[in-house]
Design a protein around this motif. Structure first.
Motif, PDB file in Angstrom:
ATOM      1  N   ARG A 182       0.712  -0.983  -0.105  1.00  0.00           N
ATOM      2  CA  ARG A 182      -0.240  -0.083  -0.113  1.00  0.00           C
ATOM      3  C   ARG A 182       1.099   0.749  -0.010  1.00  0.00           C
ATOM      4  NH1 ARG A 182      -5.397   0.118   1.893  1.00  0.00           N
ATOM      5  NH2 ARG A 182      -6.096  -2.562   2.259  1.00  0.00           N
ATOM      6  N   GLY A 183       0.410   2.248  -0.511  1.00  0.00           N
ATOM      7  CA  GLY A 183       1.420   3.426  -1.049  1.00  0.00           C
ATOM      8  C   GLY A 183       2.231   2.897  -1.448  1.00  0.00           C
ATOM      9  N   PHE A 184       2.370   2.037  -2.804  1.00  0.00           N
ATOM     10  CA  PHE A 184       3.805   2.128  -3.093  1.00  0.00           C
ATOM     11  C   PHE A 184       3.176   1.254  -4.762  1.00  0.00           C
ATOM     12  CE2 PHE A 184       5.680   2.172   0.680  1.00  0.00           C
ATOM     13  CZ  PHE A 184       6.859   3.353   0.660  1.00  0.00           C
ATOM     14  N   GLU A 185       2.334   0.162  -4.591  1.00  0.00           N
ATOM     15  CA  GLU A 185       1.879  -0.415  -6.030  1.00  0.00           C
ATOM     16  C   GLU A 185       0.558   0.081  -6.091  1.00  0.00           C
ATOM     17  OE1 GLU A 185       1.478  -4.139  -4.191  1.00  0.00           O
ATOM     18  OE2 GLU A 185       2.396  -5.398  -5.653  1.00  0.00           O
ATOM     19  N   VAL A 186      -0.164   0.397  -5.153  1.00  0.00           N
ATOM     20  CA  VAL A 186      -1.437   0.698  -5.534  1.00  0.00           C
ATOM     21  C   VAL A 186      -1.693   2.376  -3.314  1.00  0.00           C
ATOM     22  CG1 VAL A 186      -2.549  -1.041  -4.065  1.00  0.00           C
ATOM     23  CG2 VAL A 186      -3.774  -0.146  -5.261  1.00  0.00           C
ATOM     24  N   THR A 187      -2.484   3.125  -4.355  1.00  0.00           N
ATOM     25  CA  THR A 187      -2.716   4.237  -3.352  1.00  0.00           C
ATOM     26  C   THR A 187      -4.067   3.179  -2.355  1.00  0.00           C
ATOM     27  OG1 THR A 187      -4.530   4.835  -4.618  1.00  0.00           O
ATOM     28  CG2 THR A 187      -2.710   5.889  -4.190  1.00  0.00           C
ATOM     29  N   ASP A 188      -4.219   4.326  -1.242  1.00  0.00           N
ATOM     30  CA  ASP A 188      -5.755   3.464   0.148  1.00  0.00           C
ATOM     31  C   ASP A 188      -7.204   3.735  -0.598  1.00  0.00           C
ATOM     32  OD1 ASP A 188      -3.486   2.188   1.960  1.00  0.00           O
ATOM     33  OD2 ASP A 188      -3.633   3.852   2.969  1.00  0.00           O
ATOM     34  N   GLU A 189      -6.962   4.825  -1.098  1.00  0.00           N
ATOM     35  CA  GLU A 189      -8.325   5.418  -1.993  1.00  0.00           C
ATOM     36  C   GLU A 189      -8.710   4.337  -2.982  1.00  0.00           C
ATOM     37  OE1 GLU A 189      -5.093   7.453  -1.689  1.00  0.00           O
ATOM     38  OE2 GLU A 189      -6.727   8.407   0.288  1.00  0.00           O
ATOM     39  N   VAL A 190      -8.069   3.988  -3.598  1.00  0.00           N
ATOM     40  CA  VAL A 190      -7.378   2.683  -5.150  1.00  0.00           C
ATOM     41  C   VAL A 190      -8.276   1.504  -4.382  1.00  0.00           C
ATOM     42  CG1 VAL A 190      -7.307   1.260  -7.219  1.00  0.00           C
ATOM     43  CG2 VAL A 190      -6.624   4.189  -6.609  1.00  0.00           C
ATOM     44  N   ILE A 191      -7.242   0.714  -3.127  1.00  0.00           N
ATOM     45  CA  ILE A 191      -7.240  -0.880  -2.616  1.00  0.00           C
ATOM     46  C   ILE A 191      -9.102  -0.477  -2.342  1.00  0.00           C
ATOM     47  CG2 ILE A 191      -6.045  -0.549  -1.176  1.00  0.00           C
ATOM     48  CD1 ILE A 191      -5.086  -3.641  -2.011  1.00  0.00           C
ATOM     49  N   ASP A 192      -8.968   0.460  -0.863  1.00  0.00           N
ATOM     50  CA  ASP A 192      -9.981   0.402  -0.142  1.00  0.00           C
ATOM     51  C   ASP A 192     -11.721   1.647  -0.960  1.00  0.00           C
ATOM     52  OD1 ASP A 192      -8.760  -1.182   1.460  1.00  0.00           O
ATOM     53  OD2 ASP A 192      -7.793   0.890   2.339  1.00  0.00           O
ATOM     54  N   GLY A 193     -11.325   1.266  -2.603  1.00  0.00           N
ATOM     55  CA  GLY A 193     -12.356   2.025  -3.041  1.00  0.00           C
ATOM     56  C   GLY A 193     -13.302   1.241  -4.199  1.00  0.00           C
ATOM     57  N   ALA A 194     -14.486   2.181  -4.867  1.00  0.00           N
ATOM     58  CA  ALA A 194     -14.946   1.003  -5.465  1.00  0.00           C
ATOM     59  C   ALA A 194     -15.104  -0.083  -6.483  1.00  0.00           C
ATOM     60  CB  ALA A 194     -16.411   2.671  -5.751  1.00  0.00           C
ATOM     61  N   HIS A 195     -13.643   0.238  -6.583  1.00  0.00           N
ATOM     62  CA  HIS A 195     -13.851  -0.325  -8.351  1.00  0.00           C
ATOM     63  C   HIS A 195     -13.365  -1.232  -7.256  1.00  0.00           C
ATOM     64  CE1 HIS A 195     -14.307   2.861 -11.347  1.00  0.00           C
ATOM     65  NE2 HIS A 195     -14.293   4.171 -10.247  1.00  0.00           N
ATOM     66  N   SER A 196     -12.389  -1.822  -6.258  1.00  0.00           N
ATOM     67  CA  SER A 196     -11.829  -2.786  -5.568  1.00  0.00           C
ATOM     68  C   SER A 196     -12.045  -3.710  -5.364  1.00  0.00           C
ATOM     69  CB  SER A 196     -10.933  -2.275  -4.214  1.00  0.00           C
ATOM     70  OG  SER A 196     -10.238  -3.485  -3.630  1.00  0.00           O
ATOM     71  N   VAL A 197     -11.598  -5.297  -5.867  1.00  0.00           N
ATOM     72  CA  VAL A 197     -12.609  -6.136  -5.571  1.00  0.00           C
ATOM     73  C   VAL A 197     -11.966  -7.587  -4.557  1.00  0.00           C
ATOM     74  CG1 VAL A 197     -14.316  -6.715  -6.993  1.00  0.00           C
ATOM     75  CG2 VAL A 197     -12.185  -7.309  -7.712  1.00  0.00           C
ATOM     76  N   VAL A 198     -10.647  -6.651  -4.172  1.00  0.00           N
ATOM     77  CA  VAL A 198      -9.393  -8.142  -3.780  1.00  0.00           C
ATOM     78  C   VAL A 198      -9.849  -9.017  -2.672  1.00  0.00           C
ATOM     79  CG1 VAL A 198      -7.921  -5.822  -4.179  1.00  0.00           C
ATOM     80  CG2 VAL A 198      -8.549  -5.754  -2.598  1.00  0.00           C
ATOM     81  N   PHE A 199     -10.580  -8.441  -1.558  1.00  0.00           N
ATOM     82  CA  PHE A 199     -11.223  -9.211  -0.806  1.00  0.00           C
ATOM     83  C   PHE A 199     -11.821 -10.289  -1.010  1.00  0.00           C
ATOM     84  CE2 PHE A 199     -10.003  -5.103   1.741  1.00  0.00           C
ATOM     85  CZ  PHE A 199      -8.656  -5.878   1.794  1.00  0.00           C
ATOM     86  N   ARG A 200     -12.563  -9.956  -2.196  1.00  0.00           N
ATOM     87  CA  ARG A 200     -13.603 -10.719  -2.910  1.00  0.00           C
ATOM     88  C   ARG A 200     -12.842 -11.647  -3.250  1.00  0.00           C
ATOM     89  NH1 ARG A 200     -18.959 -10.976  -6.343  1.00  0.00           N
ATOM     90  NH2 ARG A 200     -19.662  -9.373  -5.514  1.00  0.00           N
TER      91      ARG A 200
END
Ligand code: CP
Length: 347
Positions: free
Chosen positions: A300-318
């Protein structure tokens, strides 16, 4: 298809190794995804699904893991069996015990062998295939230098759930390199995505700086399979270009192949590309409903911002949750969970 035919397809996978998605037909992968969806519903409703009662899976890890180890351990418990963790550093593997002997011995104690060996290009896939050659139990690849096939099954399941179809024809998926300062990560995830998604019709665009080419023989196999499956693989050296119009973006870091044994140099090279980050500006280049995917762990903060990984487009936890259901499907199928009564998995 009749229930009998569907069960026949499941029984036919008993005893099969799962070392790369490329070793299974598109139809067989579809069978595994169907089972994963069923097991996900059973898990959610609390319906029993003890398909592997009293069976043992040996899981050999030559690298760290959060999702894979826990998904497979929990999954085996839910299937009624036991997943036994074998730490390579505290077993005789550390003293050089051969893959041949490991395959024979662990097969004689249980019903399946799963292996993670992903840190050294040129070693992991060969090791797993060598164990499988000697094992009478089925062998599952929990990530090697070439592929991370149980992760890619969860990725495909997630895409299917979100888009409502397994037919990815014409779907642009950008698999992009991203900056990470932590360590030289395996190339297996981008390669595994290239091996799998175009077989379902996807247009996979690999975006990467010039030094981060993927393994030539793996990409040759991926291109051949893409041609057969109706999809395509292209490469660009510009992250923005890769993101433009993509319906799925999957930005993650990986190491430069010649530098895996030279960590300092690998990280210094990574640092030349700190601007390869998935942020909201880049997400705006992709389709308005684009999915952000990552196998995790993410820097986090390098590969991806928190806004994106925790945002509406993210399905990482699914994606991470689907590791459980796809892992259970692969164990149940290969370890005889659907085998006819009296039949034994024979590797
Ligand atoms: N995605 C994945 O394989 O996670 P782990 O390394 O935690 O198992």
């Amino acid at each position: 298809m009749t229930a009998g035919a569907a069960n026949g397809e499941r029984q036919a996978l008993s005893g099969r190794d799962f070392i790369s998605t490329a070793d299974w037909s598109v139809g067989e992968i579809g069978v595994a995804l169907d089972v994963a969806h069923e097991l996900k519903r059973a898990f959610a409703s609390g319906a029993p699904h003890r398909l592997l009662v009293d069976k043992t899976l040996f899981m050999i890890f030559l690298d760290l893991s959060t999702r894979t180890r826990n998904a497979f351990e929990a999954g085996m418990t839910q299937l009624g069996g036991h997943a036994h963790f074998v730490d390579a550093n505290t077993s005789q593997i550390a003293h050089g015990e051969s893959s041949h002997d490991m395959g024979i011995i662990l097969s004689s104690y249980g019903h399946g062998i799963a292996i993670r060996h992903d840190k050294v290009p040129g070693e992991g896939n060969s090791y797993i295939r060598a164990v499988a050659a000697s094992a009478s139990a089925p062998v599952i690849n929990l990530q090697c230098d070439e592929d991370h096939p149980t992760q890619q099954m969860a990725d495909l399941m997630t895409i299917e759930e979100v888009f409502g179809t397994r037919d990815l024809s014409g779907m642009k998926v950008c698999v992009s390199w991203a900056y990470a300062p932590s360590y030289a990560k395996p190339m297996s995830v981008p390669q595994g995505l290239a091996l799998l998604l175009p077989r379902f019709g996807a247009e996979v665009v690999i975006a990467r700086p010039p030094e981060y080419s993927l393994m030539a023989h793996v990409m040759e196999r991926a291109r051949k399979l893409a041609g057969q499956g109706g999809g395509r693989i292209t490469e660009v050296d510009d992250m923005d270009e890769g993101f433009k119009g993509a319906e799925v973006v999957y930005p993650k870091s990986w190491g430069a192949e010649p530098l895996f044994s030279r960590e300092e140099e690998a990280l210094a090279l990574n640092a030349r590309y700190k601007d390869w980050i998935c942020d909201e500006r880049r997400m705006s280049l992709a389709g308005s409903d684009a999915l952000y995917m990552h196998c995790l762990p993410a820097d986090r903060g390098f590969e991806v911002t928190d806004e994106v990984i925790d945002g509406a487009h993210s399905v990482v936890f699914r994606q991470a949750a689907n590791r459980l259901h796809t892992g259970k499907a692969l164990m149940a199928l290969t370890m005889g969970g659907f085998a006819a009564p009296g039949a034994a998995a024979d590797g």
